[in-house]
Write an enzyme that holds these catalytic residues in place. Structure first.
Site, PDB file in Angstrom:
ATOM      1  N   GLU A   2      -2.730  -9.388   3.659  1.00 13.30           N
ATOM      2  CA  GLU A   2      -3.111 -10.005   4.935  1.00 13.30           C
ATOM      3  C   GLU A   2      -4.620 -10.182   5.019  1.00 13.30           C
ATOM      4  O   GLU A   2      -5.123 -11.057   5.719  1.00 13.30           O
ATOM      5  CB  GLU A   2      -2.578  -9.182   6.107  1.00 13.30           C
ATOM      6  CG  GLU A   2      -3.386  -7.975   6.499  1.00 13.30           C
ATOM      7  CD  GLU A   2      -3.284  -6.819   5.521  1.00 13.30           C
ATOM      8  OE1 GLU A   2      -4.071  -5.869   5.643  1.00 13.30           O
ATOM      9  OE2 GLU A   2      -2.398  -6.861   4.642  1.00 13.30           O
ATOM     10  N   CYS A  43       0.827  -1.206   0.000  1.00 14.30           N
ATOM     11  CA  CYS A  43       0.000   0.000   0.000  1.00 14.30           C
ATOM     12  C   CYS A  43       0.869   1.267   0.000  1.00 14.30           C
ATOM     13  O   CYS A  43       1.479   1.579  -1.013  1.00 14.30           O
ATOM     14  CB  CYS A  43      -0.978  -0.042   1.166  1.00 14.30           C
ATOM     15  SG  CYS A  43      -2.442   0.987   0.882  1.00 14.30           S
ATOM     16  N   HIS A  99      -3.887  -5.148   0.181  1.00 14.02           N
ATOM     17  CA  HIS A  99      -3.521  -5.708   1.480  1.00 14.02           C
ATOM     18  C   HIS A  99      -3.633  -7.232   1.475  1.00 14.02           C
ATOM     19  O   HIS A  99      -4.721  -7.776   1.682  1.00 14.02           O
ATOM     20  CB  HIS A  99      -4.429  -5.134   2.576  1.00 14.02           C
ATOM     21  CG  HIS A  99      -4.056  -3.752   2.993  1.00 14.02           C
ATOM     22  ND1 HIS A  99      -3.413  -3.487   4.176  1.00 14.02           N
ATOM     23  CD2 HIS A  99      -4.224  -2.559   2.376  1.00 14.02           C
ATOM     24  CE1 HIS A  99      -3.207  -2.175   4.282  1.00 14.02           C
ATOM     25  NE2 HIS A  99      -3.693  -1.600   3.187  1.00 14.02           N
TER      26      HIS A  99
END
Length: 370
Positions: free
Chosen positions: A346, A258, A344
């Site tokens: 995760e 990001c 992202h």
């Protein structure tokens, strides 16, 4: 049962003069920030505590927010990072045995002003057409002209350096100190589950404050470097751009997410730009140009990497693109062990399609050690 504050009027005013009336929720007060929206149907607590939202007032698209309460493990940082909250229905009552409490109390404890009973579908459509802009929410001031005057003094997100406001004050470590893999993390607004994804793969990580000199970071003797997500304008972070340039000279694996993706681009003379309204949600389709496979991703960003500059750069390879608007979602630096993605991986909240990127980072570190 109605919330005791939900009957009190609240006002939302946008910088373009648009005004919405609703009901107060959370803290009674006034707040300002850049308006943005998230399309996710779940994971509101993870979203609220994501440091990348610092400085923003968030519209939640889902009709009901708060219906499963809050609990301590559903957080990405130490407290709520959004500046304000806008929704159609914010629920005080909740249904989940594991929940610790209600959203209304949680927002009050975190001093977050919110407004409900707003036509969020119409509001989101307005933002999609007009673009991101500043806004103000108040449940204590009823004079719209007064609100507009306060709003006019709020600075634009374009040019704001916010990462140092959410970065850790002091370094800390996670994982097994005897691990063979040591990763230095530059914290510009790191999420807890990003760190967990590296620890789960056997890494020992040390998280450094945003403005830590590289000499101090190198003292950890890392095998790789991670450049974190975070809020604000990446071009307003010359200190971080210089740090990333120095990190690249180390010739060790580098992974950026990001804001970290944007900083990696800037460190390679690729400019960034402020997007019309950004990408925020749990359902953005991205194509991996290396494998040809597509993945559904979690995103939260209002700035992007300039595609024309990337096209002219012989040393940059585009690895991922957004299938909605063809924006750049991933790059690799040719001749370096360095790569990044705009989204992202995760994915908390969101689908776990992209967690393979942590495996690739760890694999890159292992290969560089052999």
């Amino acid at each position: 049962m109605a919330n005791s504050t939900s009957q009190q009027q609240a006002i939302l005013a946008l910088a373009d003069g648009t005004v919405h009336y609703g009901k107060a929720f959370g803290l009674i007060g006034t707040t300002t920030g850049e308006i943005c929206f998230n399309t996710g149907m779940t994971g509101y607590q993870e979203v609220f505590t994501d440091p990348s939202y610092y400085g923003q007032v968030l519209i939640m698209n889902n009709v009901h927010v708060g219906n499963y309460g809050v609990k301590d493990s559903d957080v990405e940082s130490g407290n709520v990072k959004i500046r304000g909250l806008i929704a159609r229905n914010l629920e005080e009552q909740y249904s989940r045995k594991l929940a610790k409490g209600a959203l209304d109390v949680y927002l009050k404890d975190n001093k977050i002003v919110a407004i409900e009973d707003v036509d969020t579908r119409a509001l989101v459509e307005h933002v999609r057409v007009k673009g991101a802009m500043n806004c103000i929410i108040s449940s204590e001031i009823s004079d719209v002209n007064d609100l507009k005057k306060q709003l006019s003094a709020v600075p634009s997100m374009d040019g704001l350096e916010l990462a140092s406001a959410v970065s850790t004050d002091k370094s800390y470590e996670l994982g097994d100190p005897s691990a063979a893999i040591r990763i230095a993390v530059m914290d510009y607004g790191i999420k807890k589950h990003i760190l967990q994804c590296m620890v789960d793969r056997g890494a020992y990580v040390k998280v450094h404050p945003a403005r830590t000199p590289l000499a101090e970071v190198k003292a950890f003797n890392p095998n790789g470097y991670f450049i974190s997500n975070g809020p604000g304008d990446p071009a307003a972070m010359p200190y971080a751009i210089e740090t990333v340039k120095e990190i690249l000279k180390e010739e060790k694996p580098v992974f950026g997410i990001c804001l970290g993706h944007q900083l990696l681009a800037l460190a390679n003379n690729i400019p960034t730009f402020k997007m019309h309204h950004g990408h925020r949600g749990l359902n953005h389709p991205v194509k991996n140009l290396v494998t040809g496979r597509c993945e559904i991703t979690t995103q939260n960003h209002g700035f992007g990497v300039d595609p024309k500059a990337v096209e002219k750069a012989d040393h940059i390879e585009v690895t991922h693109v957004n299938l909605n608007d063809n924006s750049i979602e991933g790059i690799r630096i040719k001749g370096k062990l360095a790569f990044s993605v705009q989204y992202h991986p995760e994915s908390t909240p969101g689908p776990h399609d992209s967690r393979y990127l942590f495996d690739e980072f760890i694999g890159m570190i292992k290969n560089s050690q052999s």
